[in-house]
Design a protein around this motif. Sequence first.
Motif, short mmCIF file in Angstrom:
data_model
loop_
_atom_site.label_atom_id
_atom_site.label_comp_id
_atom_site.label_asym_id
_atom_site.label_seq_id
_atom_site.Cartn_x
_atom_site.Cartn_y
_atom_site.Cartn_z
N ASP A 184 -0.18 11.02 -23.91
CA ASP A 184 -1.21 11.90 -24.03
C ASP A 184 -2.63 11.23 -23.90
N GLU A 185 -2.86 10.31 -24.57
CA GLU A 185 -4.18 9.38 -24.42
C GLU A 185 -4.63 8.84 -23.18
N VAL A 186 -3.47 8.41 -22.41
CA VAL A 186 -3.73 7.47 -21.20
C VAL A 186 -3.36 8.23 -19.81
N SER A 187 -2.51 9.37 -19.91
CA SER A 187 -1.56 9.66 -18.65
C SER A 187 -2.45 10.74 -18.13
N ASP A 188 -2.43 10.65 -16.92
CA ASP A 188 -2.82 11.73 -16.08
C ASP A 188 -1.90 12.80 -15.74
N PRO A 231 -5.58 2.89 -25.12
CA PRO A 231 -6.73 3.35 -24.31
C PRO A 231 -7.59 2.14 -24.04
N LEU A 232 -8.69 2.28 -23.24
CA LEU A 232 -9.50 1.25 -22.97
C LEU A 232 -10.51 0.82 -24.31
N ASP A 233 -10.40 -0.45 -24.63
CA ASP A 233 -11.29 -0.75 -25.92
C ASP A 233 -12.20 -1.76 -25.43
#
Length: 242
Positions: free
Chosen positions: A41-45, A215-217
Motif C-alpha cells: 500500500d505505501e509504495v505500490s502504484d 518508503p523514501l527516507d
Amino acid sequence: MLPPRAQDLVDRYTDRMDRRAPGLLQGLYLVGSLALDDFHDEVSDVDFVAVADDPDPELLCEVHDGLDRLDGLYVTFEDLRTSPAKLPDGHNMLAGRLQLNKEGRSPVEWTTLANHGVTLRGPRPAEIGVHTDPEELREWVRGNANSYWRQFLDGPYGVVYDADVAWVVLGISRLHYSMVTGDITSKSGAGRHALTAFPEHRAIIEEALRHRTTPLDESATPDRQRERAVKAYLGAAIESCR
C-alpha cells in the motif's frame, strides 16, 4: 477483491469515465504489482491498461485529476493483438501527467497482461489474443539492460536510500528473470530468483528484499560500501542479460 486504496482509485476512475464518456471504456485491466500479487500500500502504484478508441486528451486529464498513483496506458483491442514494437505513440498517464509517447508500450506490459492481467471490464486477455513473443521480450530486455540500467552503472548515480537499493537490485533482477523464463515476475519474485541465480551477491539481494516496502527516507546519508555492492550486482546482472 482489491486492496482498499486500489479499489477506491478504480471505482473513482470508472465512475468518472462512465459519466463523462459513456461507452468509451471498453476494457480495463490491472497489471503491475496488483496482477503479480506483490502490491504494498505505501509504495505500490495501481497500474492499468485501458481499452478506449481515440480518447480525447482533455477528457483524460479531467478524469485523472486527483487520482494519484493511478498509472497506465490507453490502447485499442487491435493494439493489444499487435507487437508493441510496431505501434505508434499513444496516450499514457504517468505520475499525474498525460503523455503521448511509447511509454508502457513494450513486451513487458503485453506479456504481463496476457499471462497475469486482472480483468475488470471487457473480454479476458486470452479472448483478446494479446500478442506475446518470448524472444521479442528477451530482445527488449537486452536493450533495456544495456541502455537504461547501464547508465546507473557507468554514471554518477548514487545509491542513498533504502528504496534505491530495492529499486535497482530488484529492477534489474526482473529483467534477468524475463531473460531466463520468457515471462514476467514481481519485484519480490525477481529477488527470490536472483538469490538462486547470483548467490555470490546474496547479501545485497536480501537487503533489497527487506527494503521492498520501504518508503523514501529523506534523512538517509550515503553509504559507499552499500553503493559498491549494488553496482557490483548491477554489473553482473547486466552482463548476464547480454
